[in-house]
Enzyme design. Structure first.
Site, PDB file in Angstrom:
ATOM      1  N   LYS A  33       0.852  -1.286   0.003  1.00 35.41           N
ATOM      2  CA  LYS A  33       0.147   0.087  -0.039  1.00 35.41           C
ATOM      3  C   LYS A  33       0.960   1.110   0.128  1.00 35.41           C
ATOM      4  CE  LYS A  33      -0.579  -0.248   5.147  1.00 35.41           C
ATOM      5  NZ  LYS A  33      -1.012   0.874   5.636  1.00 35.41           N
ATOM      6  N   ARG A 129     -10.243   0.086  16.088  1.00 33.28           N
ATOM      7  CA  ARG A 129      -9.974   1.247  14.948  1.00 33.28           C
ATOM      8  C   ARG A 129     -11.026   0.691  13.830  1.00 33.28           C
ATOM      9  NH1 ARG A 129      -4.448   1.736  11.398  1.00 33.28           N
ATOM     10  NH2 ARG A 129      -4.980  -0.473  11.003  1.00 33.28           N
ATOM     11  N   TYR A 250      17.579  29.206   7.702  1.00 36.82           N
ATOM     12  CA  TYR A 250      16.205  30.066   8.240  1.00 36.82           C
ATOM     13  C   TYR A 250      16.072  30.326   9.798  1.00 36.82           C
ATOM     14  CZ  TYR A 250      13.823  30.215   3.650  1.00 36.82           C
ATOM     15  OH  TYR A 250      13.515  30.479   2.328  1.00 36.82           O
ATOM     16  N   MET A 298      12.971  24.119   2.091  1.00 31.46           N
ATOM     17  CA  MET A 298      12.130  23.403   1.145  1.00 31.46           C
ATOM     18  C   MET A 298      12.745  22.569   0.146  1.00 31.46           C
ATOM     19  SD  MET A 298       9.367  24.918  -1.698  1.00 31.46           S
ATOM     20  CE  MET A 298       8.348  25.537  -0.389  1.00 31.46           C
TER      21      MET A 298
HETATM   22  C1  LIG Z   1      -4.214  -4.654   8.433  1.00 29.02           C
HETATM   23  C2  LIG Z   1      -2.851  -4.323   8.306  1.00 29.02           C
HETATM   24  N1  LIG Z   1      -1.816  -5.152   8.031  1.00 29.02           N
HETATM   25  C3  LIG Z   1      -0.560  -5.291   7.994  1.00 29.02           C
HETATM   26  C4  LIG Z   1      -0.062  -3.851   7.904  1.00 29.02           C
HETATM   27  C5  LIG Z   1       1.445  -4.059   7.835  1.00 29.02           C
HETATM   28  O1  LIG Z   1       2.041  -3.271   8.891  1.00 29.02           O
HETATM   29  P1  LIG Z   1       3.667  -3.115   9.115  1.00 29.02           P
HETATM   30  O2  LIG Z   1       4.108  -1.919   7.870  1.00 29.02           O
HETATM   31  O3  LIG Z   1       3.876  -2.511  10.216  1.00 29.02           O
HETATM   32  O4  LIG Z   1       4.318  -4.421   8.810  1.00 29.02           O
HETATM   33  C6  LIG Z   1      -0.783  -2.629   7.940  1.00 29.02           C
HETATM   34  C7  LIG Z   1      -0.156  -1.524   7.864  1.00 29.02           C
HETATM   35  O5  LIG Z   1      -0.790  -0.522   8.424  1.00 29.02           O
HETATM   36  C8  LIG Z   1      -1.976  -3.039   8.160  1.00 29.02           C
HETATM   37  O6  LIG Z   1      -2.969  -1.732   8.143  1.00 29.02           O
END
Ligand SMILES: Cc1ncc(COP(=O)(O)O)c(C=O)c1O
Length: 353
Positions: A33, A129, A250, A298
C-alpha cells in the site's frame, strides 16, 4: 540534473521477503500500500512476483494499478471496499476484500459474484479502529459461510502495540481473537512486521509484512536480519567556511560554535525530508557520518563538512546503509513509515543486484 536519488534495491526487498517468510512460516502477504511505502508499488510487485504468496493494498485503486501492470498474484484489499460498486471490480480482477463492518458485509452478500470470492473477515480484537467486535464476529462469519459465492473466509485482526513487546496488549489481543474465532475453523492472519519479528504466538496461516519488507525494523534501531531497500542520496553543490558565531539558514537558529565548513545539499522538505529534523540529525558524507546543521529548507539543507570530506560534489546519504532510517526518524520525532511514504521529487533508480 538535481542529484537527489532514491536507490531502490529490489534484491534487498526479495531478501527481506524471504527472511520474514521464514520467520513467520506459512504464507506471507507483501504489503504494497501507499505506493509500496514510497518505493514504487509496481516495481516492487514485479520484483516479488513468483516469490510472494500475495500482496496487500489499502484500496482498490492500488490493486487495479498492479493488475494493469500484469500482476496476477492474490491481492487483499486491507480496508475493504469504500462503496458497494467496487465489488464488481473486485470480482472482475479477482481481488480479496477485507470485510470489517456491517455495510460491507451486506453489500458483499447482495452482489452477484461471477466467480467465487475469498474474503478476509476482520475482528476488532482491541485496537478499536476497524473490524467486528468479538461478540458480533461469529454471526458475521456465519453470514459469509452461508453465501455460496464465498469460497473461503480468512480470520484476521490487527495489533495496536506489536512494536512494543514489553506491553501486554498483543497477548491480550491474541487471546481475544482466539476466544472469538478459534472454534470456527479456517485460516487466520494476525501478524504485521512487528508481530512477525517479536510475537511468535501471532504467527498463523498468513502474515502481512509491510515496514520490515523495506528493511526498517518496526521496533526502531537497526536489525541485521533486514536490508534497507531505499538509499536516499544527494550531493553537495555549494560549500563555504564560516567563522565562529555566524548563523546558518532560516531563523538563524544555528550559530557556528567555531570556524565551520558548511556544505549545501539538494534535499529539503519538499522532497519529503522531515522539516523537524534538528541540527545534529545524522547524514553520511562520502561514506562517513556527519550531521545536519541549521533548519531544513524546502529544497536544500546544510551539513557539516569535515576536513577529510571532498566538499563540492561529495555524495551525501540521507538514509540507507550508513545512516539507518530509524535514526533519522528518531531525530525528527517520527517513524520510518512516514519518511519512506513521503519521498518525492527524487529520481528513482531501481537496482537488482
Ligand atoms: C491491516 C494491516 N496489516 C498489515 C499492515 C502492515 O504493517 P507493518 O508495516 O507494520 O508491517 C498494515 C499496515 O498498516 C495494516 O493496516
Amino acid at each position: 540534473m538535481r542529484p537527489l536519488t532514491a536507490h531502490i534495491r529490489l534484491h534487498h526487498l526479495r531478501h527481506n521477503y524471504q527472511t520474514l517468510k521464514q520467520l513467520h512460516g506459512g504464507r506471507l502477504l507483501a504489503v504494497l500500500k501507499a505506493n509500496a511505502y514510497g518505493h514504487g508499488a509496481v516495481r516492487c510487485a514485479q520484483a516479488l512476483a513468483g516469490l510472494a504468496d500475495g500482496f496487500a493494498v489499502a484500496a482498490i485503486e492500488e490493486a487495479l494499478e498492479l493488475r494493469a501492470a500484469g500482476i496476477s498474484e492474490p491481492i487483499v484489499l486491507l480496508e475493504g471496499v469504500f462503496e458497494a460498486a467496487e465489488y464488481a471490480l473486485a470480482d472482475e480482477h479477482r481481488l480479496w476484500p477485507v470485510v470489517q463492518n456491517q455495510w460491507q458485509l451486506e453489500a458483499l452478500s447482495l452482489y452477484h459474484w461471477q466467480q467465487p470470492v475469498n474474503v478476509w473477515l476482520k475482528m476488532d480484537s482491541g485496537m478499536h479502529r476497524a473490524g467486528f467486535f468479538p461478540h458480533n464476529y461469529a454471526a458475521a462469519h456465519q453470514a459469509l459461510m452461508q453465501n455460496p459465492q464465498v469460497a473461503e473466509v480468512v480470520h484476521m485482526s490487527h495489533f495496536a502495540c506489536a512494536d512494543e513487546p514489553q506491553k501486554n496488549m498483543t497477548a491480550e489481543q491474541i487471546a481475544t481473537f482466539d476466544n472469538a474465532c478459534g472454534h470456527l475453523g479456517g485460516a487466520c492472519s494476525l501478524a504485521n512486521s512487528a508481530a512477525i519479528m517479536a510475537h511468535p504466538n501471532a504467527r498463523r496461516d498468513w502474515g502481512r509484512a509491510g515496514i520490515a519488507l523495506y528493511g526498517a525494523s518496526p521496533m526502531g534501531g537497526a536489525d541485521s536480519r533486514l536490508l534497507p531497500v531505499m538509499r536516499l542520496s544527494t550531493r553537495v553543490f555549494n560549500e563555504r567556511v564560516l567563522q565562529a558565531g555566524e548563523p546558518v539558514g532560516y531563523g538563524a537558529s544555528y550559530i557556528t560554535p567555531q570556524s565551520t565548513r558548511v556544505g549545501l545539499i539538494a534535499c529539503g522538505y519538499a522532497d519529503g525530508y522531515p522539516r523537524h529534523a534538528p541540527s545534529g540529525s545524522p547524514v553520511a558524507i562520502d561514506g562517513s557520518r556527519s550531521t545536519l546543521i541549521g533548519r531544513v529548507s524546502m529544497d536544500m539543507m546544510t551539513v557539516r563538512l569535515a576536513d577529510h570530506h571532498q566538499g563540492l560534489g561529495s555524495e551525501v546519504e540521507l538514509w540507507g546503509d550508513t545512516v539507518h532510517i530509524n535514526e533519522v526518524a528518531a531525530a525528527a520525532g517520527t517513524i520510518a513509515y512516514e519518511l519512506l511514504c513521503n519521498v518525492k521529487r527524487a529520481h528513482f533508480v531501481y537496482e537488482t543486484a
